[in-house]
Design a protein around this motif. Structure first.
Motif, mmCIF file in Angstrom:
data_model
loop_
_atom_site.group_PDB
_atom_site.id
_atom_site.type_symbol
_atom_site.label_atom_id
_atom_site.label_comp_id
_atom_site.label_asym_id
_atom_site.label_seq_id
_atom_site.Cartn_x
_atom_site.Cartn_y
_atom_site.Cartn_z
ATOM 1 N N GLY A 67 107.828 -16.182 -25.311
ATOM 2 C CA GLY A 67 106.478 -15.769 -24.915
ATOM 3 C C GLY A 67 106.167 -14.335 -25.300
ATOM 4 N N THR A 68 105.672 -13.582 -24.315
ATOM 5 C CA THR A 68 105.303 -12.194 -24.554
ATOM 6 C C THR A 68 106.508 -11.368 -25.002
ATOM 7 N N SER A 69 107.670 -11.666 -24.421
ATOM 8 C CA SER A 69 108.878 -10.925 -24.801
ATOM 9 C C SER A 69 109.231 -11.200 -26.268
ATOM 10 N N VAL B 286 100.860 -12.818 -13.201
ATOM 11 C CA VAL B 286 101.695 -13.685 -14.045
ATOM 12 C C VAL B 286 101.690 -13.208 -15.498
ATOM 13 N N VAL C 4 110.483 -18.426 -15.435
ATOM 14 C CA VAL C 4 110.616 -19.804 -15.913
ATOM 15 C C VAL C 4 112.092 -20.165 -15.965
ATOM 16 N N ILE D 212 115.428 -10.250 -25.022
ATOM 17 C CA ILE D 212 114.362 -9.534 -24.303
ATOM 18 C C ILE D 212 113.786 -10.466 -23.241
ATOM 19 N N THR D 213 113.758 -10.006 -22.006
ATOM 20 C CA THR D 213 113.205 -10.812 -20.914
ATOM 21 C C THR D 213 112.816 -9.906 -19.758
ATOM 22 N N GLN D 214 111.549 -9.925 -19.367
ATOM 23 C CA GLN D 214 111.160 -9.031 -18.274
ATOM 24 C C GLN D 214 111.829 -9.449 -16.971
ATOM 25 N N SER D 215 111.875 -10.753 -16.715
ATOM 26 C CA SER D 215 112.413 -11.228 -15.432
ATOM 27 C C SER D 215 113.936 -11.213 -15.398
HETATM 28 C C1 F6R Z 1 102.955 -14.204 -20.802
HETATM 29 C C2 F6R Z 1 104.256 -14.240 -20.174
HETATM 30 C C3 F6R Z 1 105.283 -15.194 -20.658
HETATM 31 C C4 F6R Z 1 106.679 -14.569 -20.590
HETATM 32 C C5 F6R Z 1 107.767 -15.592 -20.904
HETATM 33 C C6 F6R Z 1 109.147 -14.969 -20.924
HETATM 34 O O1 F6R Z 1 102.118 -13.261 -20.224
HETATM 35 O O2 F6R Z 1 104.497 -13.497 -19.259
HETATM 36 O O3 F6R Z 1 105.017 -15.617 -21.948
HETATM 37 O O4 F6R Z 1 106.734 -13.499 -21.482
HETATM 38 O O5 F6R Z 1 107.730 -16.639 -19.974
HETATM 39 O O6 F6R Z 1 109.441 -14.388 -19.698
HETATM 40 P P1 F6R Z 1 110.571 -13.312 -19.558
HETATM 41 O O7 F6R Z 1 110.132 -12.083 -20.290
HETATM 42 O O8 F6R Z 1 110.709 -13.084 -18.085
HETATM 43 O O9 F6R Z 1 111.804 -13.893 -20.158
#
Ligand code: F6R
Length: 599
Positions: free
Chosen positions: A293-295, A389, A596, A337-340
């Protein structure tokens, strides 16, 4: 980012502090703690959310206290690393929001004087500094001011000491407000925490040190002169206040980006200069970035940044695809790369990379999250909790981490001279200002977005580093406004998608001033020839662009390597205002979750 509160009054402090703290949970929730004053200071703290603290704590009688909810930046989210910290048992207690950048140096010096430390945090040194300076007859506010002279970094501190019916606090680049009550006074990271008790608020300024007692408020400026400032009456409802007065968390988080960027590189510039590198040696022939996704879009920008600064070949792959791809004959550094830090596809990719014998590095926002246990190295993005989100501030801080990593790789591989590095670091330091400039134009972007909010489809085009930014603009748009957004490299339109363009298909074109400028102009001319409205994002000094575009968002010129950052902020605002005009549930778009954990 963390939340702090303080109370002095006639009532029992413990239930009031916990109640206020709960309203700051959006600022962090990995551990929490409370200190109640009297002849001695009692502290209770624990790992986990405020509910865990509340369930476990004993009754702590007393009418003076401070409390904290933490979002770990320095040290893991454990009970030992939770605030408050004490210089000695039952002694001075301190809570802190921010980062003390010279804490290692202070810690060594205090350890040399016989101080013992129980945590991995930067904050603990401040408790010891105050303890070391505080004498029975000395003034607590003055003592805190003396201790602060040795501290570099950002902070909101609150301090209580035995036998003193007062809370002293100080601010430098971290938020701090005083709540003025009747016969009681409060301190907090933001107004949200206090509205149930008072709406009379004094905003503490950078460099100020303050003291609250039950019936007085004292404010000192950086030079020690007393400041008189009357409280302001705040007209927010409680619900508004949780979002800091913004209608949605997403907008609040968009506006937090200058501070988030600043926090993400604070103290790290030294790291990339070689003192504390992210990677400790080892060899690899290439870099493979894996994310969703965004990452993933951040990873695509990272490819350009790393190849430009470090001349190391970079490939970028979607996590769920990487796992099933064949291992090529190479030895890459795998960057996840992953924000969560909890995305299962990316965690599975980290395990696969380890199985393949590759070194792994995670760029992640949540301290102690699952992926940090799977990889060899971690870079935390320090964006603070993101509740909307749609990822915004976590995306721009991922970019900052990638700039820092590229600088380090460029230094290791000797592709960056010391002078080039200095210039790049200087440009990085300017980013919060460029982003603030974009935020100042939110009204113009809103008006433009309203004009196009009836569209069903929208294209986003850019070249080079702006191509992944076009993809990210399209993703934000489809995710929250439900307009079908397509991000394309501008040169690809003529290979198929032009067939879809018509007067009903607006095209957002990123036309900043770099070596692709002329080509972009040619591309938007092709688009206009099909009758599609063109919304250009261009540099403020571009006087030609208006001939080619129907509407223009002008941004302060930023060196091309860094211009993805202000451009994406403009596109986040664009997507936000499209969604708002369409009445969408912006913070919780349909069918999407923030974390996710399914494959
Ligand atoms: C879009 C968004 C998602 C996340 C994706 C990965 O705004 O937030 O596309 O970027 O689900 O999530 P992380 O970065 O947590 O692995």
């Amino acid at each position: 980012m963390c939340g702090i509160v303080g109370y002095v009054g006639p009532k029992e402090a413990q239930p009031i502090l916990i109640d206020c703290l709960k309203r700051l949970e959006y600022r962090g929730y990995d551990s929490a703690g409370i200190a109640i004053g009297g002849d001695e200071i009692n502290v209770y703290k624990t790992e986990g959310e405020i509910a865990v603290l509340e369930a476990g704590m004993p009754q702590m009688p007393g009418v003076v206290g401070i409390a904290h909810t933490r979002w770990a930046t320095q040290g893991r989210p454990t009970t030992e690393n939770a605030h408050p910290f004490q210089g000695c048992e039952k002694g001075v207690a301190v809570v802190h929001n921010g980062i003390i950048s010279n804490f290692m140096e202070l810690r060594e010096s205090l350890a040399g004087d016989g101080h013992n430390f129980s945590s991995e945090t930067d904050t603990e040194v401040f408790a010891h500094l105050v303890e070391a300076e505080l004498k029975e007859d000395s003034d607590l506010l003055e003592t805190v001011r003396i201790a602060l002279k040795r501290v570099e970094g950002t902070y909101a501190f609150a301090v209580v000491a035995p036998g003193r019916p007062e809370v002293v606090a100080a601010r430098n680049e971290s938020p701090l407000v005083i709540g003025v009550g009747n016969g009681e006074n409060f301190l907090a990271s933001d107004v949200t925490a206090l509205l149930k008790y008072t709406n009379r608020i004094i905003y503490v300024q950078d460099g100020e040190t303050v003291r609250i007692t039950k019936d007085s408020v004292t404010i000192m400026d950086a030079d020690g002169a007393e400041v008189k400032r009357a409280p302001e009456r705040i007209a927010w409802s409680l619900e508004d206040a949780e979002k800091g007065g913004y209608p949605h968390f997403m907008l609040k988080e968009i506006f937090e980006q200058p501070a988030a960027i600043h926090d993400s590189f604070l103290g790290r510039i030294d790291a990339v200069e070689g003192d504390e590198p992210f990677l400790d040696g080892g060899s690899f022939s290439s870099v493979k970035i894996v994310a969703c996704g965004t990452s993933y879009n951040a990873g695509l920008v990272g490819k350009y940044i790393i190849e430009e600064l470090a001349r190391v070949p970079v490939t970028v792959q979607i996590s769920s695809e990487y796992r099933y791809s064949a291992a090529a004959r190479e030895n890459p550094l795998v960057v996840l790369i992953t924000q969560s830090g909890e995305t299962l596809d990316t965690i599975a990719a980290a395990r696969e990379a380890t199985k393949r014998g590759n070194r792994t590095l995670a760029i992640v926002n949540v301290t102690g999250s699952a992926i940090t246990r799977e990889v060899d190295h971690v870079i935390y993005t320090r964006a603070g909790p993101e509740i909307g989100v749609a990822a915004t501030k976590t995306f721009v801080t991922q970019l900052v981490a990638l700039y820092l990593l590229a600088i380090e790789l460029g230094t290791m591989g000797r592709t960056l001279t010391a002078q080039a590095k200095r210039s790049i670091v200087g440009q990085l330091r300017n980013l919060p200002r460029s982003v603030q400039d974009v935020l100042n134009q939110a009204g113009t972007i809103e008006a433009m977005a309203q004009k196009y909010s009836g569209a069903r489809d929208m294209f986003f085009i850019g070249r080079n580093l702006q191509y992944p930014i076009a993809m990210e603009g399209a993703l934000k748009t489809k995710e929250i406004s439900y307009i079908h957004g397509e991000g394309y490299p501008a040169g690809e339109l003529k290979h198929g998608p032009l067939a879809l363009l018509s007067k009903d298909t607006p095209v957002v074109a990123i036309v900043t001033n770099d070596r692709t400028y002329e080509k972009m102009i040619a591309n938007i001319s092709e688009v206009s020839a099909r009758g599609s409205p063109v919304i250009a994002i261009a540099d403020a000094n571009d006087t030609e662009i208006i001939k080619y575009a129907d509407d223009v968002i002008f941004l302060r010129e930023t060196p091309s390597l860094f211009s993805p950052v202000p451009v994406i902020v403009a596109l986040q605002l664009w997507a936000y205002h499209l969604a708002k005009a369409r009445g969408c549930p912006i913070d919780k778009p349909r069918n999407i979750a923030k974390t996710v954990t399914v494959e």
